[in-house]
Write a protein that holds these residues in place. Structure first.
Motif, mmCIF file in Angstrom:
data_model
loop_
_atom_site.group_PDB
_atom_site.id
_atom_site.type_symbol
_atom_site.label_atom_id
_atom_site.label_comp_id
_atom_site.label_asym_id
_atom_site.label_seq_id
_atom_site.Cartn_x
_atom_site.Cartn_y
_atom_site.Cartn_z
ATOM 1 N N HIS A 21 0.857 -1.197 0.000
ATOM 2 C CA HIS A 21 0.000 0.000 0.000
ATOM 3 C C HIS A 21 0.886 1.238 0.000
ATOM 4 O O HIS A 21 1.354 1.679 1.042
ATOM 5 C CB HIS A 21 -0.912 -0.031 1.233
ATOM 6 N N HIS A 29 1.404 5.050 -2.196
ATOM 7 C CA HIS A 29 0.941 5.993 -3.230
ATOM 8 C C HIS A 29 2.070 6.791 -3.865
ATOM 9 O O HIS A 29 1.820 7.664 -4.686
ATOM 10 C CB HIS A 29 -0.073 6.970 -2.629
ATOM 11 N N GLU A 81 -7.095 1.250 -4.482
ATOM 12 C CA GLU A 81 -7.777 1.588 -3.219
ATOM 13 C C GLU A 81 -9.069 2.306 -3.624
ATOM 14 O O GLU A 81 -9.053 3.453 -4.015
ATOM 15 C CB GLU A 81 -6.878 2.490 -2.365
ATOM 16 N N ASP A 112 1.411 3.142 3.439
ATOM 17 C CA ASP A 112 0.393 4.076 2.942
ATOM 18 C C ASP A 112 1.029 5.447 2.683
ATOM 19 O O ASP A 112 0.430 6.485 2.934
ATOM 20 C CB ASP A 112 -0.797 4.201 3.905
HETATM 21 ZN ZN LIG Z 1 -3.978 4.640 0.845
#
Ligand SMILES: [Zn+2]
Length: 388
Positions: free
Chosen positions: A65, A67, A138, A283
């Motif tokens: 996860h 970005h 996501e 994340d």
């Molecule tokens: Zn996320």
């Protein structure tokens, strides 16, 4: 690609079921070919030898996860950008990752999937960097009431098979998606995605107990960023958190930055679910690695101050940590190296169906390795046996 053999000497190997063992590792053709006891001598003249001086050697971290980082946002990246992010991640011990898309226009989805495809097809020939294994969507099938920093205008509802057919797919690679099972026809959606071999993780959700049970039975057996963007624990309404804790067979991942989840709550989740069922994630968002300041991501201004992100709506907008920080967070909570290794490498490999080749130090597995010295600094990273 064939490479000359590499020998790692004096490595304190961290494996999943015992404490560090001092060994040497021979790597050939991107794989671990032999694990030798300390004094075994091998006679290969062309080898590149690295003396790890008793540094702990881990299987490379796998971030499912993420970005982006160093100013690169996955939703806006081309293949070269993604490779730059991959190089940054590799320097932090990440040897494989899933670029993670937030909900976006169909055009942007298609563009990014093309970029990921391009990188995946060319990464063998590029400078060694963390390997992209696939994509993590996501959303877009998530709950508006649990949107977090995601942009609700791009959320989709599932009415027929079309919406899934229209999500751009990679030519070759892993597809993971985070969805809320309570969206319209959500259980059908999970079944459809499972038929297409997607990994389905439950998140950005306020599903009730029965819906979660149905989702589990339909094939969604994992939860995304546990505690965040889901209903909490209450004694009259078990909530997604309550279900995730109580349901033995469910695994979850967790943002180990100490901001999204209080360190003592991380410890609680670990104590309760054990290292078997937890995965560490970053994340992380594009400002990761750039320090404090004001940035723009996903069409919104976000500020980063003291390791905490915030968007204009007041939501935390992802983290600015790497897997190495997540690793150190759990270290500071007194968790053993072998258990951290499970959560940072083996369990994500297992979730992605790559346990045969990734996630631990074993003969035959890819030589994706990270050596960490006693001060917690990264000493060496190998991706498929190649030094970065
Ligand atoms: Zn996320």
């Amino acid at each position: 690609m064939k490479h000359s053999p590499v020998l790692l000497k004096n490595a304190a190997i961290i494996s999943q079921n015992q404490t560090a063992e001092k060994k040497s590792i021979l790597i050939q053709d991107n794989r671990i070919s032999q694990i030798l006891s300390e004094n075994e001598i091998i006679d290969i003249s062309s080898e590149q030898v690295f003396d790890l001086q008793d540094a702990e050697l881990y299987a490379g971290f796998i971030d499912i996860h993420n970005h982006g980082a160093i100013g690169i946002d996955v939703n806006n990246a081309n293949a070269d950008d993604l490779h730059k992010a991959s190089k940054f991640l590799a320097a932090k011990g990440v040897t494989a990752w899933l670029p993670t898309l937030v909900p976006d226009t169909d055009e942007n989805y298609a563009k990014t999937i093309k970029a990921i495809d391009q990188l995946m097809q060319t990464q063998d020939g590029r400078e060694p960097a963390a390997r992209v294994l696939g994509v993590h969507y996501e959303g877009p099938f998530v709950s508006e009431k649990m949107c977090g920093a995601l942009r609700t205008q791009f959320f989709k509802s599932f009415k027929t098979g079309d919406e899934v057919e229209n999500l751009p797919k990679l030519k070759n690679g892993i597809h993971l998606t985070t969805l809320a099972p309570e969206v319209e026809n959500g259980i059908e959606l999970i079944k459809e995605l499972r038929k297409q071999d997607w990994i389905v993780s439950i998140g950005h959700t306020k599903a009730d107990f029965q819906t979660l049970e149905n989702a589990f039975n339909a094939g969604a057996k994992h939860l995304t960023h546990f505690f965040n963007a889901m209903t909490g624990l209450h004694h009259r309404e078990i909530g997604v958190v309550g279900w995730g804790l109580a349901k033995k067979e469910v695994t979850f991942d967790i943002i180990a930055d100490g901001v999204h989840v209080h360190p003592q709550m991380l410890k609680f989740a670990f104590d309760y679910k054990t290292s078997e069922n937890l995965i560490l994630i970053s994340d992380s968002v594009s400002p990761t690695g750039l320090g404090d300041g004001d940035f723009e991501i996903w069409g919104e201004k976000i500020s980063v101050a003291g390791g905490k992100t915030q968007n204009e709506r007041g939501s935390i907008a992802g983290s600015v940590i790497t897997m190495l920080d997540a690793f150190k967070m759990f270290q500071s909570l007194g968790v053993s190296p072998s258990e951290i290794s499970k959560m940072a490498s083996l369990n994500p490999a297992r979730l992605l169906g790559r346990e045969q080749t990734h996630g631990s130090i074993k003969v035959g597995k890819r030589a994706d390795l990270v050596a960490i010295d006693e001060k917690g600094n990264i000493k060496l990273v190998l991706i498929g046996g190649e030094k970065i």
